[in-house]
Write an enzyme that holds these catalytic residues in place. Structure first.
Site, PDB file in Angstrom:
ATOM      1  CG  ASP A   1      -1.829   1.150   1.328  1.00 47.74           C
ATOM      2  OD1 ASP A   1      -2.677   1.277   0.440  1.00 47.74           O
ATOM      3  OD2 ASP A   1      -1.710   1.916   2.294  1.00 47.74           O
TER       4      ASP A   1
ATOM      5  CD  GLU B   1      -2.233   2.309  -3.431  1.00 51.69           C
ATOM      6  OE1 GLU B   1      -3.430   2.503  -3.695  1.00 51.69           O
ATOM      7  OE2 GLU B   1      -1.784   2.326  -2.267  1.00 51.69           O
TER       8      GLU B   1
END
Length: 597
Positions: A319, A354
Site C-alpha cells: 500500500d 501501489e
C-alpha cells in the site's frame, strides 16, 4: 547472542527482545490468565546496546505479554515514554483481542493495560517451503476478507468474515470458475479505527491502519498463524497463489494527538520527521514510517519473512509503496529494493506496488524495479474514459498493449477497472457523482473525479433500456480488461454486479454496503466473466509480452498512430499473425461492444 527480536521459545526457555534505544528501562509484562485480564507480573529487562532482553527458564508458549518503557516524556522532541502505557511488541505475531480507540491511549499517566491487546508468545512453526508461481498474464482477485463471506449462504456462520472461510468448498469453487491465478487479501494485520470513527458509530472495514505490522487481526484470523497457514495450503491445493496486502507506510498511532500503543512508546524515531521535528505525512494518515531508518527496513523485511516462512504466502502488495523508497525523497535505488532482491526467502516472491503516495513527487508509476508489478491507474482511467465517450482510441490501444509508454516491453502492468478504493464496476455505470454521506464527512472524502457515468439516471433504475445500456457497457469494460496485455485484477463481486450504493470510499462501512451480496448476484454477468476468464487462461502466455506479431486494424484496414488519434475514432481491432497463439479483439464504441477472437 542472537540478534533476534520479539518473543520465542528455545530449548525450554522463553526469550524476549525489543529495541528501545532511548528508554531508561523496559519491562516485560506477563498476564496471568489466557484472556489477558489477570494479574500482571513485571520483569525488568536488561539493556544490550539499543535492544532490551530477557530470558525466562520456562516454556511460555501461549502466554499473554506486553511491554512498558520508562524515560522522558517530551512529545515535541519525539520522546513518549510513559510506564503507564502497555505497549504491543512490534514483533508480535498474534494478539488476544482487537485494538480499540480510547482517550487514555493519548493521556500521560493513564494506565492502558485494560484496553491494549496483549501479544501471545508463539510456539515453533515448521517452515513452509513453497516456491511462488509466476502470476504474470493471470487474474488477481482482490478480496476484503470480512466483507467477502459475511453474507455467503454456504459458509458456516461461525466462519463468516474470517480467513478460514476462504478455504470453504463453495468459495474455492467460485475462484475456480473465474480461473483465478492469485487472491490478493486486503489487510489482515491487526489495525485500529481512526479516531473520528467511533463517535460516528463507524469502524474501519478495510484494515489500512495497522499497529503491529506482523500481528494477525484476531477478528479476521481468530485461529492465528495456523488459520492463515491452513487457508494458504487449501488455496495452493487449487493452484491459487496468495498475496497479502501489507501497509508499511504508516501506523495507526497517527499524528501527535494519537495514542501510544507500540513504536511511539518504544522508538519514535521510526516515524519520519522534517527538519523542524514535525511528523512527515506522506501517507495522509498522520505519520509516515521512515525507510531511511535501517531498523524500519529490518522490521519490514522480518514481517515479510514471517508471512512467507510461517504461513507460506506467495507475495505482497504494498500500500502506498512510494513511501518504502523515500529517504525522504523517492529513489528507484532505495535500499529496501536491494535488500529484498538479496534476500533468499524474498527475492522470488510476487511483489506488487501501489506506485503512489500523497507526498511530494509521490506518483511513481513505472519507476519500481523491473521484477515488480505495479497497479496501473492509467489503464483504469483511460479505459473508463474511452467507454464513457471522451477518451481516445490511441490511449485505449496503448493500454491494451500493456501500457508500453510506461513499462516498455516489460508487461509489468496490473490492469484494473475498479479496486477497493473507488467505485465498484457497477456503481461506475450508475453514479456520476460519489455518494459518501454515510461516512460522516459531508461527502468530501473519496475521489472527486472517477470518470464514471450514469446514462442519465443517478443510481438504481428499473428502466429496461437503461439497464441494457449499463449491462452492455459493463461487458465492454470487462472484455477490455481481459483482452489487455499484462496481469489483470478484479475486485471481488465486480464479476456479478456488486454495488456500494454509490459510496466510492467505503472504508468505514462494515455493513451490507461492503458485504458482498451473494443472494443478489447477476448470474448472467458472472457467467460472462467466467467465459472471459477461461478464454484468457487458455492464451495466458500471450499476455506476458508486448504484442508484436500482429496487426492493428481500423474499419478500412491497417491502422496507424495517426488513425488512432483521429477525432471521433471509436473503433480498433487487433489480430495476431502467430498461428501458435491465436488471439484478437474488435472494439466498437458506438455499439458498446468488445468482441474477442
Amino acid at each position: 547472542m542472537s540478534d533476534r527480536l520479539g518473543a520465542w521459545v528455545e530449548a525450554g526457555e522463553t526469550h524476549f527482545a525489543v529495541r528501545s534505544p532511548l528508554a531508561s528501562q523496559v519491562w516485560l509484562c506477563l498476564f496471568a490468565d489466557e484472556n489477558g485480564g489477570g494479574a500482571e507480573t513485571r520483569h525488568a529487562m536488561r539493556r544490550d546496546g539499543e535492544v532490551w532482553r530477557l530470558e525466562l527458564p520456562v516454556d511460555l508458549t501461549g502466554s499473554r505479554y506486553g511491554l512498558r518503557a520508562a524515560g522522558e516524556w517530551v512529545p515535541e522532541h519525539g520522546l513518549w515514554f510513559d510506564p503507564a502505557k502497555l505497549l504491543v511488541d512490534p514483533y508480535a505475531q498474534e494478539l488476544d483481542r482487537r485494538f480499540v480507540q480510547h482517550p487514555s491511549l493519548a493521556q500521560y499517566g493513564a494506565d492502558t493495560a485494560g484496553i491494549v491487546p496483549k501479544g501471545i508468545v508463539p510456539g515453533p512453526h515448521r517452515p513452509v517451503d513453497t516456491a511462488p508461481p509466476d502470476i504474470r498474464g493471470g487474474l488477481v482477485y482482490e478480496i476484503n476478507v470480512r466483507g467477502f463471506t459475511m453474507l455467503h449462504p454456504d459458509v458456516p456462520e461461525a466462519q463468516r468474515g474470517t480467513v478460514a472461510a476462504l478455504a470453504q468448498p463453495a468459495v474455492l469453487a467460485h475462484l475456480r470458475k473465474l480461473h483465478v491465478t492469485a487472491v490478493e487479501l486486503m489487510p489482515i494485520v491487526a489495525w485500529i479505527d481512526e479516531r473520528h470513527l467511533p463517535p460516528l458509530g463507524l469502524c474501519n472495514a478495510w484494515g489500512y491502519n495497522p499497529v503491529a505490522l506482523m500481528a494477525l487481526d484476531p477478528g479476521l484470523c481468530p485461529g492465528g498463524v495456523e488459520e492463515l497457514r491452513e487457508t494458504v495450503a487449501a488455496l495452493h491445493a487449487e493452484g491459487i497463489a496468495v498475496i497479502l496486502d501489507l501497509v508499511f507506510n504508516h501506523t495507526g498511532e497517527s499524528d501527535t494527538q494519537g495514542g501510544v500503543l507500540s513504536l511511539r512508546g518504544l522508538d519514535d524515531a521510526a516515524y519520519a520527521k522534517g527538519p523542524d521535528g514535525a511528523l512527515i505525512n506522506d501517507a495522509g494518515t498522520g505519520n509516515t514510517l521512515d525507510f531511511a531508518n535501517p531498523w524500519v527496513r529490518r522490521l519490514t523485511l522480518d514481517a515479510m519473512r514471517h508471512f512467507v516462512s510461517a504461513c507460506g504466502v506467495d507475495g505482497f502488495r504494498f500500500d502506498l509503496a512510494t513511501v518504502l523508497a523515500r529517504g525522504p525523497g523517492f529513489s528507484p535505488q532505495a535500499p529496501i529494493f536491494a535488500q529484498i532482491a538479496a534476500d533468499p526467502l524474498l527475492a522470488n516472491r510476487i511483489l506488487i506496488a501501489e506506485p503512489w503516495d500523497v507526498g511530494p513527487g509521490g506518483y511513481q508509476l513505472g519507476a519500481f524495479p523491473p521484477h515488480w508489478l505495479e497497479w496501473n491507474d492509467r489503464f483504469r482511467d483511460d479505459v473508463r474514459r474511452f467507454w464513457r465517450g471522451d477518451g481516445s482510441i490511441g490511449a485505449l490501444a496503448t493500454r491494451l498493449a500493456g501500457s508500453s509508454d510506461v513499462f516498455g516491453a516489460d508487461c509489468r502492468s496490473i490492469n484494473f477497472l475498479a479496486a477497493h478504493d473507488g467505485f465498484t464496476l457497477a456503481d461506475m455505470l450508475a453514479y456520476a457523482e460519489r455518494h459518501n454521506h454515510a461516512n460522516g464527512e459531508d461527502n468530501r472524502d473519496g475521489h472527486g473525479e472517477n470518470f464514471s457515468w450514469n446514462n442519465g439516471v443517478e443510481g438504481p433504475s428499473d428502466d429496461p433500456a437503461l439497464l441494457a445500456r449499463r449491462q452492455a457497457a459493463a461487458r465492454a469494460l470487462l472484455g477490455t480488461l481481459f483482452a489487455s496485455t499484462g496481469t489483470v485484477m478484479l475486485t471481488a463481486g465486480d464479476e456479478f454486479g456488486r454495488s456500494q450504493q454509490g459510496n466510492n470510499n467505503a472504508y468505514a462501512q462494515d455493513n451490507p454496503v461492503t458485504w458482498v451480496d451473494w443472494a443478489g448476484r447477476d448470474l448472467a454477468l458472472e457467467d460472462y466473466v467466467a467465459g472471459l476468464a477461461r478464454w484468457r487462461a487458455e492464451r495466458r502466455k500471450w499476455f506476458t509480452q508486448f504484442p508484436q506479431a500482429g496487426q492493428w486494424l481500423s474499419r478500412h484496414g491497417p491502422m496507424t498512430v495517426a488513425d488512432w488519434e483521429a477525432a471521433g475514432a471509436g473503433y480498433v481491432a487487433y489480430r495476431s499473425d502467430d498461428p501458435a497463439r491465436p488471439y484478437g479483439f474488435e472494439v466498437d464504441r458506438e455499439a458498446s461492444s468488445l468482441q474477442l477472437r
